[in-house]
Design a protein around this motif. Structure first.
Motif, PDB file in Angstrom:
ATOM      1  N   GLN A 142      -8.570 -53.341 -21.735  1.00  0.00           N
ATOM      2  CA  GLN A 142      -7.983 -52.366 -20.817  1.00  0.00           C
ATOM      3  C   GLN A 142      -8.777 -52.243 -19.522  1.00  0.00           C
ATOM      4  N   SER A 143     -10.023 -52.659 -19.529  1.00  0.00           N
ATOM      5  CA  SER A 143     -10.815 -52.563 -18.301  1.00  0.00           C
ATOM      6  C   SER A 143     -10.582 -53.746 -17.364  1.00  0.00           C
ATOM      7  N   SER A 144      -9.688 -54.653 -17.762  1.00  0.00           N
ATOM      8  CA  SER A 144      -9.313 -55.742 -16.865  1.00  0.00           C
ATOM      9  C   SER A 144      -8.729 -55.138 -15.594  1.00  0.00           C
ATOM     10  N   GLU A 145      -9.083 -55.705 -14.455  1.00  0.00           N
ATOM     11  CA  GLU A 145      -8.627 -55.136 -13.180  1.00  0.00           C
ATOM     12  C   GLU A 145      -7.121 -55.245 -12.981  1.00  0.00           C
ATOM     13  N   ILE A 146      -6.441 -56.108 -13.723  1.00  0.00           N
ATOM     14  CA  ILE A 146      -4.987 -56.224 -13.549  1.00  0.00           C
ATOM     15  C   ILE A 146      -4.206 -55.570 -14.690  1.00  0.00           C
ATOM     16  N   TYR A 147      -4.889 -54.948 -15.645  1.00  0.00           N
ATOM     17  CA  TYR A 147      -4.207 -54.259 -16.740  1.00  0.00           C
ATOM     18  C   TYR A 147      -3.462 -53.045 -16.186  1.00  0.00           C
ATOM     19  N   ASP A 148      -2.187 -52.916 -16.563  1.00  0.00           N
ATOM     20  CA  ASP A 148      -1.356 -51.780 -16.158  1.00  0.00           C
ATOM     21  C   ASP A 148      -1.128 -50.903 -17.382  1.00  0.00           C
ATOM     22  N   GLU A 149      -1.709 -49.715 -17.377  1.00  0.00           N
ATOM     23  CA  GLU A 149      -1.618 -48.831 -18.542  1.00  0.00           C
ATOM     24  C   GLU A 149      -0.204 -48.339 -18.811  1.00  0.00           C
ATOM     25  N   ASN A 177      -2.316 -62.638 -16.218  1.00  0.00           N
ATOM     26  CA  ASN A 177      -1.887 -63.368 -15.012  1.00  0.00           C
ATOM     27  C   ASN A 177      -0.710 -64.274 -15.329  1.00  0.00           C
ATOM     28  N   ASP A 178      -0.767 -64.961 -16.485  1.00  0.00           N
ATOM     29  CA  ASP A 178       0.345 -65.825 -16.886  1.00  0.00           C
ATOM     30  C   ASP A 178       1.610 -65.020 -17.110  1.00  0.00           C
ATOM     31  N   ILE A 179       1.482 -63.876 -17.798  1.00  0.00           N
ATOM     32  CA  ILE A 179       2.645 -63.028 -18.062  1.00  0.00           C
ATOM     33  C   ILE A 179       3.227 -62.513 -16.755  1.00  0.00           C
ATOM     34  N   LYS A 180       2.375 -62.042 -15.867  1.00  0.00           N
ATOM     35  CA  LYS A 180       2.837 -61.454 -14.612  1.00  0.00           C
ATOM     36  C   LYS A 180       3.432 -62.514 -13.682  1.00  0.00           C
ATOM     37  N   ALA A 181       3.057 -63.771 -13.875  1.00  0.00           N
ATOM     38  CA  ALA A 181       3.659 -64.841 -13.085  1.00  0.00           C
ATOM     39  C   ALA A 181       5.095 -65.101 -13.524  1.00  0.00           C
ATOM     40  N   VAL A 182       5.402 -64.784 -14.788  1.00  0.00           N
ATOM     41  CA  VAL A 182       6.737 -65.015 -15.323  1.00  0.00           C
ATOM     42  C   VAL A 182       7.629 -63.790 -15.150  1.00  0.00           C
ATOM     43  N   ILE A 183       7.068 -62.604 -15.371  1.00  0.00           N
ATOM     44  CA  ILE A 183       7.838 -61.358 -15.292  1.00  0.00           C
ATOM     45  C   ILE A 183       7.587 -60.717 -13.937  1.00  0.00           C
ATOM     46  N   ALA A 199       9.132 -55.619 -15.366  1.00  0.00           N
ATOM     47  CA  ALA A 199       8.342 -55.414 -16.580  1.00  0.00           C
ATOM     48  C   ALA A 199       8.719 -54.080 -17.209  1.00  0.00           C
ATOM     49  N   PRO A 200       8.843 -54.063 -18.530  1.00  0.00           N
ATOM     50  CA  PRO A 200       9.189 -52.799 -19.181  1.00  0.00           C
ATOM     51  C   PRO A 200       8.088 -51.776 -18.974  1.00  0.00           C
ATOM     52  N   LYS A 201       8.475 -50.543 -18.769  1.00  0.00           N
ATOM     53  CA  LYS A 201       7.515 -49.468 -18.552  1.00  0.00           C
ATOM     54  C   LYS A 201       7.512 -48.529 -19.744  1.00  0.00           C
ATOM     55  N   ARG A 202       6.349 -48.049 -20.073  1.00  0.00           N
ATOM     56  CA  ARG A 202       6.203 -47.113 -21.181  1.00  0.00           C
ATOM     57  C   ARG A 202       6.843 -45.789 -20.801  1.00  0.00           C
ATOM     58  N   ILE A 203       7.560 -45.208 -21.728  1.00  0.00           N
ATOM     59  CA  ILE A 203       8.135 -43.886 -21.501  1.00  0.00           C
ATOM     60  C   ILE A 203       7.496 -42.916 -22.479  1.00  0.00           C
ATOM     61  N   ASP A 214       1.930 -55.533 -20.956  1.00  0.00           N
ATOM     62  CA  ASP A 214       0.474 -55.640 -20.992  1.00  0.00           C
ATOM     63  C   ASP A 214      -0.061 -55.168 -22.344  1.00  0.00           C
ATOM     64  N   ASP A 215       0.501 -54.071 -22.847  1.00  0.00           N
ATOM     65  CA  ASP A 215       0.059 -53.546 -24.139  1.00  0.00           C
ATOM     66  C   ASP A 215       0.433 -54.485 -25.282  1.00  0.00           C
ATOM     67  N   GLN A 216       1.609 -55.083 -25.237  1.00  0.00           N
ATOM     68  CA  GLN A 216       1.991 -56.000 -26.300  1.00  0.00           C
ATOM     69  C   GLN A 216       1.092 -57.231 -26.310  1.00  0.00           C
ATOM     70  N   ALA A 217       0.729 -57.719 -25.135  1.00  0.00           N
ATOM     71  CA  ALA A 217      -0.216 -58.835 -25.071  1.00  0.00           C
ATOM     72  C   ALA A 217      -1.572 -58.405 -25.624  1.00  0.00           C
ATOM     73  N   MET A 218      -1.999 -57.187 -25.308  1.00  0.00           N
ATOM     74  CA  MET A 218      -3.274 -56.679 -25.808  1.00  0.00           C
ATOM     75  C   MET A 218      -3.235 -56.536 -27.330  1.00  0.00           C
ATOM     76  N   VAL A 219      -2.132 -56.023 -27.863  1.00  0.00           N
ATOM     77  CA  VAL A 219      -1.999 -55.867 -29.309  1.00  0.00           C
ATOM     78  C   VAL A 219      -2.019 -57.239 -29.990  1.00  0.00           C
ATOM     79  N   ALA A 220      -1.293 -58.205 -29.437  1.00  0.00           N
ATOM     80  CA  ALA A 220      -1.268 -59.548 -30.021  1.00  0.00           C
ATOM     81  C   ALA A 220      -2.664 -60.165 -30.014  1.00  0.00           C
ATOM     82  N   TYR A 221      -3.350 -60.048 -28.901  1.00  0.00           N
ATOM     83  CA  TYR A 221      -4.697 -60.614 -28.783  1.00  0.00           C
ATOM     84  C   TYR A 221      -5.649 -59.931 -29.763  1.00  0.00           C
ATOM     85  N   THR A 222      -5.602 -58.607 -29.821  1.00  0.00           N
ATOM     86  CA  THR A 222      -6.470 -57.858 -30.726  1.00  0.00           C
ATOM     87  C   THR A 222      -6.146 -58.180 -32.179  1.00  0.00           C
TER      88      THR A 222
END
Length: 149
Positions: free
Chosen positions: A19-26, A124-130, A135-139, A31-39
């Protein structure tokens, strides 16, 4: 029981690093799904090293997604079930690759890894595609319960 607490704290440390990545969007579900998959991949490596099973990974991931990342428990359960299904490459190749990047990074480097650099490359790869506006936003929970309001 102490093993689960230790594993959970390790997972929290990994996600905080990501989450401390400079391009992470809370506010981005992508971004969260990629973080969950990686974790999830990292924790699979952790579980292998510490002789823990799938049940422990599942419990820690649900708690992490709901308590630390902030999603409702039912969504957390669904998301981890999706991650488990993505260990089959045919289900979702992108998520499969992200899971394995986390797993490989942990197995190659051990517990003291700077996961953030690789996660930033993934984002960066995800954001290059979407497109950012697509990008879906958290509600919030109220909007999930009453989507028409």
């Amino acid at each position: 029981m102490n093993e689960l607490k230790t594993m959970y704290q390790y997972a929290v440390n990994v996600t905080e690093s990501l989450q401390s990545s400079e391009i992470y969007d809370e506010h981005s579900d992508a971004d969260d799904q990629a973080m969950v998959a990686y974790t999830f991949g990292v924790l699979n490596g952790y579980a292998q090293k510490h002789h823990l099973g799938a049940e422990e990974i599942h419990a820690v991931m649900v708690r992490l997604i709901s308590e630390h990342i902030g999603y409702p428990v039912d969504y957390s359960e669904s998301l981890i079930q999706f991650m488990i299904s993505c260990t089959n490459k045919e289900v979702n190749e992108s998520i499969y690759i992200i899971i394995h990047k986390g797993l490989d990074q942990y197995l190659e480097e051990g517990t003291t890894v700077d996961f953030q650099n690789e996660y930033t490359m993934i984002l960066n790869d995800i954001k290059a595609v979407i497109e950012p506006e697509q990008a879906p936003k958290r509600i919030n929970m109220a909007a999930r319960i009453n989507p028409n309001k």
